[in-house]
Design a protein around this motif. Sequence first.
Motif, PDB file in Angstrom:
ATOM      1  N   LYS A 256       2.861   3.858  12.041  1.00 33.07           N
ATOM      2  CA  LYS A 256       4.044   4.102  12.867  1.00 33.07           C
ATOM      3  C   LYS A 256       4.999   2.918  12.830  1.00 33.07           C
ATOM      4  O   LYS A 256       6.225   3.079  12.816  1.00 33.07           O
ATOM      5  CB  LYS A 256       3.623   4.413  14.296  1.00 33.07           C
ATOM      6  N   ALA A 257       4.438   1.715  12.798  1.00 28.97           N
ATOM      7  CA  ALA A 257       5.277   0.512  12.718  1.00 28.97           C
ATOM      8  C   ALA A 257       6.019   0.469  11.380  1.00 28.97           C
ATOM      9  O   ALA A 257       7.199   0.099  11.324  1.00 28.97           O
ATOM     10  CB  ALA A 257       4.416  -0.738  12.892  1.00 28.97           C
ATOM     11  N   ALA A 258       5.326   0.844  10.319  1.00 27.55           N
ATOM     12  CA  ALA A 258       5.943   0.843   8.991  1.00 27.55           C
ATOM     13  C   ALA A 258       7.035   1.904   8.880  1.00 27.55           C
ATOM     14  O   ALA A 258       8.001   1.741   8.123  1.00 27.55           O
ATOM     15  CB  ALA A 258       4.882   1.072   7.923  1.00 27.55           C
ATOM     16  N   LEU A 259       6.906   2.985   9.659  1.00 28.68           N
ATOM     17  CA  LEU A 259       7.878   4.083   9.616  1.00 28.68           C
ATOM     18  C   LEU A 259       9.126   3.810  10.444  1.00 28.68           C
ATOM     19  O   LEU A 259      10.137   4.507  10.293  1.00 28.68           O
ATOM     20  CB  LEU A 259       7.220   5.371  10.123  1.00 28.68           C
ATOM     21  N   LYS A 260       9.081   2.815  11.295  1.00 27.90           N
ATOM     22  CA  LYS A 260      10.191   2.547  12.201  1.00 27.90           C
ATOM     23  C   LYS A 260      11.489   2.319  11.419  1.00 27.90           C
ATOM     24  O   LYS A 260      11.581   1.454  10.552  1.00 27.90           O
ATOM     25  CB  LYS A 260       9.886   1.318  13.062  1.00 27.90           C
ATOM     26  N   GLY A 261      12.482   3.146  11.712  1.00 24.35           N
ATOM     27  CA  GLY A 261      13.780   3.022  11.058  1.00 24.35           C
ATOM     28  C   GLY A 261      13.865   3.653   9.686  1.00 24.35           C
ATOM     29  O   GLY A 261      14.910   3.613   9.044  1.00 24.35           O
ATOM     30  N   LYS A 262      12.769   4.256   9.213  1.00 20.70           N
ATOM     31  CA  LYS A 262      12.757   4.855   7.872  1.00 20.70           C
ATOM     32  C   LYS A 262      12.997   6.356   7.968  1.00 20.70           C
ATOM     33  O   LYS A 262      12.586   7.011   8.906  1.00 20.70           O
ATOM     34  CB  LYS A 262      11.412   4.601   7.183  1.00 20.70           C
ATOM     35  N   ARG A 263      13.656   6.895   6.966  1.00 24.43           N
ATOM     36  CA  ARG A 263      13.948   8.324   6.927  1.00 24.43           C
ATOM     37  C   ARG A 263      13.767   8.853   5.508  1.00 24.43           C
ATOM     38  O   ARG A 263      13.691   8.089   4.550  1.00 24.43           O
ATOM     39  CB  ARG A 263      15.396   8.600   7.379  1.00 24.43           C
ATOM     40  N   GLY A 264      13.713  10.174   5.378  1.00 24.48           N
ATOM     41  CA  GLY A 264      13.723  10.825   4.080  1.00 24.48           C
ATOM     42  C   GLY A 264      12.596  10.412   3.156  1.00 24.48           C
ATOM     43  O   GLY A 264      11.440  10.285   3.553  1.00 24.48           O
ATOM     44  N   ALA A 265      12.972  10.179   1.885  1.00 26.71           N
ATOM     45  CA  ALA A 265      11.980   9.870   0.857  1.00 26.71           C
ATOM     46  C   ALA A 265      11.214   8.595   1.171  1.00 26.71           C
ATOM     47  O   ALA A 265      10.021   8.496   0.902  1.00 26.71           O
ATOM     48  CB  ALA A 265      12.667   9.743  -0.506  1.00 26.71           C
ATOM     49  N   GLU A 266      11.901   7.613   1.762  1.00 27.09           N
ATOM     50  CA  GLU A 266      11.248   6.345   2.084  1.00 27.09           C
ATOM     51  C   GLU A 266      10.131   6.556   3.098  1.00 27.09           C
ATOM     52  O   GLU A 266       9.036   6.016   2.958  1.00 27.09           O
ATOM     53  CB  GLU A 266      12.274   5.345   2.626  1.00 27.09           C
ATOM     54  N   ALA A 267      10.422   7.360   4.131  1.00 25.14           N
ATOM     55  CA  ALA A 267       9.409   7.662   5.147  1.00 25.14           C
ATOM     56  C   ALA A 267       8.277   8.496   4.549  1.00 25.14           C
ATOM     57  O   ALA A 267       7.103   8.295   4.873  1.00 25.14           O
ATOM     58  CB  ALA A 267      10.045   8.401   6.315  1.00 25.14           C
ATOM     59  N   SER A 268       8.633   9.422   3.645  1.00 24.47           N
ATOM     60  CA  SER A 268       7.628  10.269   3.013  1.00 24.47           C
ATOM     61  C   SER A 268       6.637   9.448   2.198  1.00 24.47           C
ATOM     62  O   SER A 268       5.424   9.684   2.229  1.00 24.47           O
ATOM     63  CB  SER A 268       8.322  11.288   2.102  1.00 24.47           C
ATOM     64  N   LYS A 269       7.139   8.448   1.491  1.00 29.76           N
ATOM     65  CA  LYS A 269       6.265   7.599   0.678  1.00 29.76           C
ATOM     66  C   LYS A 269       5.313   6.787   1.556  1.00 29.76           C
ATOM     67  O   LYS A 269       4.147   6.593   1.211  1.00 29.76           O
ATOM     68  CB  LYS A 269       7.117   6.667  -0.181  1.00 29.76           C
ATOM     69  N   ILE A 270       5.807   6.309   2.695  1.00 32.04           N
ATOM     70  CA  ILE A 270       4.956   5.542   3.611  1.00 32.04           C
ATOM     71  C   ILE A 270       3.852   6.421   4.171  1.00 32.04           C
ATOM     72  O   ILE A 270       2.679   6.040   4.212  1.00 32.04           O
ATOM     73  CB  ILE A 270       5.799   4.936   4.751  1.00 32.04           C
ATOM     74  N   ASN A 271       4.218   7.624   4.618  1.00 36.90           N
ATOM     75  CA  ASN A 271       3.215   8.557   5.139  1.00 36.90           C
ATOM     76  C   ASN A 271       2.170   8.888   4.082  1.00 36.90           C
ATOM     77  O   ASN A 271       0.969   8.933   4.362  1.00 36.90           O
ATOM     78  CB  ASN A 271       3.894   9.846   5.602  1.00 36.90           C
TER      79      ASN A 271
END
Length: 296
Positions: A256-271
């Motif tokens: 969740k900390a890594a996802l903070k402020g991330k959207r779209g493809a960037e968030a998808s890669k983290i998940n």
Amino acid sequence: MKKLSLLLVFILSAQNFFAQSLQFYTGKRDFIPIEILMEDGSTKKGFAQDFMLPDVATFSFMGKGPKYANLDRKEVKFKSSKSDTQVQLIPVSDIKSLLYTNEETQEQFQLDKRLVKEINKDQELESEGKVLMLPLMEKGLINLYGYRSMMCKADFGNNYSAASNGNENDCQLTYVMVYLSKPGDTVAIAPVDYPSLSPLDLFNLKTLYKKFYTAYEMVGADCPEFLKKVDEARQNDYFSNKTFKEKKRATDDERKAALKGKRGAEASKINMKYKSAIYTDIYKKLIDDYEDSCHQ
């Protein structure tokens, strides 16, 4: 149905989707820098085409995972330099390993040739097996090989298609296929062959989980202390929904900390990174037990 483990239930939704490499998408693939370790001890350096990296997900028909991940190649297309017009076809039978270094990150990825054997219903290795070039995920006294398989939704209504490049929010992890093999071995064991599972198989989880423990007992048969660890894991139902939930909870805050402020493809890669790690960590636990038990 409610008791189906999260380790396996997601496979039910992945049966009718196409397969392709996410790294190179569709169409003609590029030649990328490669070092080929040959069976005769020699080395070839140049550029090769059409293979999957260890951290690259694939779309997958059930039963077609290794094929669409291009693990069952019979030859490698090779050029001494990228500008060469002549392509050499090197038989996989002559190859031991493929080493690729990412030019941007300098990360090195490795694929090793193995004769892959599955565990049958009698808890024995099949007699023949198949030769695959396996992506190395974790190097150790027992190597963990494998790949991720995903399904992604394209912009075709509610249909799923291989047209998506896998970098959007609509991509879902279906399974992480793994193989176990020691560095010097020529055979790798597939604890459970996810791509070949049918929905009916998921209603007999007890039999499936027996294969997990059997695979570790086979690859670590030289260490009596390790075999005790495997039996302890069996008695504690280590491969279970409970273990999955514990692994997920342990990394949720970090994710969740890594996802903070991330959207779209960037968030998808983290998940995707954290979801993949949950499954690989489950397999790595017993590999760590092998190293701790007999090779301190």
